[in-house]
Design a protein around this motif. Structure first.
Motif, mmCIF file in Angstrom:
data_model
loop_
_atom_site.group_PDB
_atom_site.id
_atom_site.type_symbol
_atom_site.label_atom_id
_atom_site.label_comp_id
_atom_site.label_asym_id
_atom_site.label_seq_id
_atom_site.Cartn_x
_atom_site.Cartn_y
_atom_site.Cartn_z
ATOM 1 N N GLU A 158 0.848 -1.195 0.000
ATOM 2 C CA GLU A 158 0.000 0.000 0.000
ATOM 3 C C GLU A 158 0.884 1.246 0.000
ATOM 4 O O GLU A 158 1.875 1.306 0.744
ATOM 5 N N ILE A 160 0.702 5.411 0.581
ATOM 6 C CA ILE A 160 -0.186 6.376 1.215
ATOM 7 C C ILE A 160 0.452 7.758 1.157
ATOM 8 O O ILE A 160 1.559 7.954 1.687
ATOM 9 N N ASP A 190 -5.113 8.230 3.784
ATOM 10 C CA ASP A 190 -4.440 8.305 5.084
ATOM 11 C C ASP A 190 -5.465 8.195 6.209
ATOM 12 O O ASP A 190 -5.751 9.139 6.928
ATOM 13 N N PHE A 194 -5.355 2.051 6.918
ATOM 14 C CA PHE A 194 -5.386 2.121 5.454
ATOM 15 C C PHE A 194 -6.506 1.234 4.877
ATOM 16 O O PHE A 194 -7.613 1.268 5.390
#
Length: 798
Positions: A158, A160, A190, A194
């Motif tokens: 992931e 972010i 955010d 997540f």
């Protein structure tokens, strides 16, 4: 977009995640320096040194080969911060403490290169808060990066953004993570935990709540929520044990601390049974006990009513197991309407997951695509929640959920969002379509990203309803039978895709391969052997040979073996390059097919080996001939008078013990891949790279190798090997039949009863293979092994 070159990566923190991230970087040959605190006693790099040594012992292995540990440069914050100046990417992976992370950022900031990207590997802390302590000049190049554990094997990463992160920074990092680290990237917002952990851990908590409500034991729940449900085989409670109950509780606490306004907030409460286990120090697999405990050879389960461990092994009711085999729409209807508590439980957890992702989509992800991919790649689900909902009938399932909410059966009273029932999603019948996936925040369907890196993926993973082309029906078809498809995407490179179960090589497959070579030589630059799943080929189809054996005996098998050997030589000496695009299993005949290709392009997770001794046979399609020829070539390359046996021993051992590589890197070490072969980190880029190799070889004026004649070790080499085998047999290390198999393998590899250094042809050695293969197939012990494998899928030791 300007090219982002990653010459070196720094990983800050040599804990479980940091060390394994460094290991994966070493696996894919990215130079990496691993930092941690200076040791209080002994060498200053002691903490990092211990972590790197520990990598060699972990299971599953984070290192492709143990030797890769030497590629990790060791450093500490006291002596080596200047090394950061040479790093293009810095991944912080220390403990999930905001204050510790902020202190470290202050320490490293003066040493970070002006172009470098800084990323925090956190499972749920606010990226925005972490960015606040950074000097303003670093904030545009800072983001979150969340690897899943174990980093080598888990596909999901992931990314972010922080408020000031430059879009091109995320684009550059996504390209690097995709191609060079071989990962599937999901962009996350955010928000606490997540996408994957937010949805996945909420689902685990809901499962625990519903399991208690329906009175189901942990082993039954795991059987219901594992493979039968299309999820990871470890189910729910076993997964919690593997992750660590303290780690699970930490992720849950992030939700408890930051999601007070969440309509599902009550479900985030730590279950008393989980709190009790943690208080006792029963943290799961790492402590020896959690929801399960191993006692001798038995696996016992926790009985929450008595807080003691009892015999496990509970399974799903057969009637429920049959329901789970039905198509999605029928499956969910049967579960919802059944009076069986297990079926009711399954409907409840599926309903809970649909309800949760619909309510939270606008806040956790850009589109439904990110949610479904996150659950596939991070939690091992065959389909994400939105996909399953859509496949089962969007409107009908939505009505069922709405009814359960109204009846107070759901975990939250929050209504489904209006977009579920009205507008484009309702009209389309789901959140995924050819036009893209639904964004609740923007109220529109959004297409996939157009980043250049994805041009390398001819067939990226598809979602239910998105209209993606199916690989085995795409392009222009040149030939097809029941077990192979020969086709092309571009009219330049021909592709052969084995479609049989486990891509087993049968006479039909052999026919298709020969046809593919013929077509490629006539009209194409070359041929790629590729299939769009995690098996290259698991070997020869022994079951397909049984009718031949029953009718004609060993003579009939000899004819089929000769056809297969001739096909391997046809591939090797084709007038155009034939490239094996390998992924997953390449065993037995699959390995033999690969080694006869002009080149191999292998995914990192390729498991390659000659395994025929497991069914009481020896490699009979040129595998031993390949080992003998390679030994001779290596001996000649080193010294014209070199002892061939010295180069043959490892190949003999690998074939006689059915050694399978644990990675493509190890496959290269043991000789099934050559230095000229390529290892590709991302599975979805395999076809692109293999096709590019065909084009490059054709452009360079490819010519096949000349018909090989090579020297063999002869009877003196055979005598040396036999002496060792006799000691192993007499010492009880191998059975009489294992001894017999190994002796025949040695005879083939040494060229039979000839003088050492005798020059032979491939056909000569293949004739020995064929002779002994046929003698073995008539042997009662081999027949026991073959039948055992066909009936149980497991090798028989006799």
């Amino acid at each position: 977009m300007s090219r982002f070159l990653v010459r070196k990566v720094a990983v800050l923190g040599a804990g479980v995640m940091g060390a394994q991230i460094a290991a994966h970087l070493a696996n894919v040959r990215v130079p990496v320096v691993l930092f941690d605190l200076p040791a209080k006693e002994g060498p200053k790099n002691g903490i990092v040194s211990k972590a790197v040594e520990g990598l060699k012992k972990l299971k599953p292995a984070p290192l492709a080969v143990a030797d890769n540990a030497a590629l990790i440069q060791q450093a500490n914050y006291e002596e080596h911060l200047e090394l950061l100046q040479d790093c293009d990417l810095i991944i912080e992976a220390i403990a999930e403490r905001l204050d510790w992370k902020l202190d470290l950022y202050t320490k490293i900031a003066p040493h970070v290169a002006s172009h470098a990207i800084v990323a925090s590997n956190t499972s749920g802390l606010s990226i925005g808060k972490l960015a606040e302590v950074l000097p303003e000049v670093l904030r545009p190049r800072f983001c979150g990066i969340h690897f899943f554990n174990p980093p080598r094997y888990m596909y999901l990463v992931e990314l972010i953004p922080a408020p000031a992160t430059q879009p091109q920074v995320l684009d550059q990092l996504e390209a690097f993570v995709t191609t060079h680290l071989g990962k599937g990237v999901v962009r996350a917002k955010d928000t606490p935990n997540f996408v994957a952990n937010r949805v996945g851990i909420a689902g685990m908590m809901a499962t625990m709540i519903e399991a208690e409500k329906f009175g189901l034991s942990v082993d039954v729940v795991d059987d219901l929520t594992g493979k039968k449900l299309g999820r990871a085989s470890s189910g729910t409670f076993r997964t919690a044990d593997v992750v660590g109950l303290d780690t699970l509780a930490h992720v849950v606490k992030t939700m408890q601390d930051n999601l007070h306004d969440d309509p599902f907030y009550a479900t985030y409460a730590t279950p008393p049974v989980l709190a009790g286990l943690i208080a006792q120090g029963a943290l799961g697999q790492k402590s020896g006990a959690g929801f399960y405990k191993k006692v001798g050879k038995d696996i016992q389960r926790l009985d929450p009513a008595t807080a003691s461990y009892v015999s496990g092994g509970g399974k799903a009711d057969e009637i429920v197991a049959r329901m789970l085999k039905k198509p999605a729409a029928e499956r969910l209807k049967l579960l919802r309407e059944s009076s069986n508590p297990q079926a009711q439980f399954l409907w409840a957890i599926l309903r809970d997951s649909f309800h949760y992702v619909a309510v939270h989509l606008h806040s956790v992800a850009d589109t439904a695509r990110e949610v479904d991919f996150a659950m596939r790649w991070g939690f091992g689900q065959q389909q994400g929640p939105f996909e399953l909902w859509q496949a089962a009938g969007w409107t009908q399932v939505a009505k069922w959920i709405e009814e359960d909410i109204a009846a107070g059966k759901a975990l939250s009273s929050a209504p489904l969002p209006r977009w579920v029932f009205e507008g484009p999603v309702a009209e389309h019948g789901g959140v995924h379509g050819p036009q893209g996936s639904w964004s609740a925040a923007e109220a529109c369907f959004k297409p996939r990203t157009a980043l250049p890196v994805y041009a390398r993926q001819a067939f990226p993973e598809a979602l239910v309803g998105d209209g993606s082309p199916a690989p085995l029906s795409a392009g222009t078809e040149e030939f097809r039978n029941d077990e192979i498809r020969v086709w092309s995407l571009d009219g330049e490179v021909l592709i052969a895709s084995i479609t049989a179960k486990l891509h087993l090589i049968s006479p039909a497959v052999t026919e298709g391969l020969l046809k593919a070579v013929e077509i490629a030589e006539a009209r194409y630059q070359g041929l790629v052997i590729w299939s769009p799943d995690d098996v290259f080929s698991a070997g020869a189809n022994l079951e397909a040979l049984m009718p031949v054996f029953m009718m004609k005996g060993a003579k009939g098998i000899a004819g089929e073996e000769k056809k297969l050997q001739d096909a391997m030589l046809r591939v090797r000496y084709a007038q155009v390059p034939v490239v094996a695009a390998m992924r997953g299993l390449a065993l037995g005949g699959g390995c033999e097919l690969a080694v006869h290709c002009a080149r191999r392009v292998a995914h990192m997770e390729s498991y390659v080996g000659l395994v025929e001794v497991g069914v009481g046979l020896l490699p009979g399609a040129g595998g031993l001939t390949y080992i003998a020829r390679r030994a001779a070539e290596m001996a000649a390359a080193g010294n014209a008078n070199a002892d061939i046996l010295a180069f043959l021993k490892d190949g003999f051992t690998n074939a006689a013990t059915a050694k399978v590589s644990t990675s493509a890197v190890e496959a290269r070490q043991i000789g099934y891949l050559l230095d000229s072969d390529l290892i590709v980190p991302n599975k979805d880029e395999l076809l692109h790279v293999a096709s590019a190799q065909v084009r490059a070889m054709a452009a360079a004026g490819y010519r096949p190798p000349q018909q090989a004649r090579f020297a063999v070790a002869g009877r003196s080499g055979l005598a040396t090997i036999m002496g060792q085998l006799v000691n192993m047999r007499d010492g009880g290390f191998i059975s009489a039949h294992d001894f017999h198999l190994a002796r025949l393998i040695a005879e083939v590899l040494c060229g039979g009863e000839v003088e050492a250094g005798s020059v032979v042809t491939e056909e000569y050695v293949m004739a020995l293979e064929r002779k002994y293969f046929c003698s073995l197939i008539e042997h009662p012990k081999t027949q026991e092994r073959v039948m055992g494998m066909l009936q149980t899928g497991k090798p028989v030791r006799n």
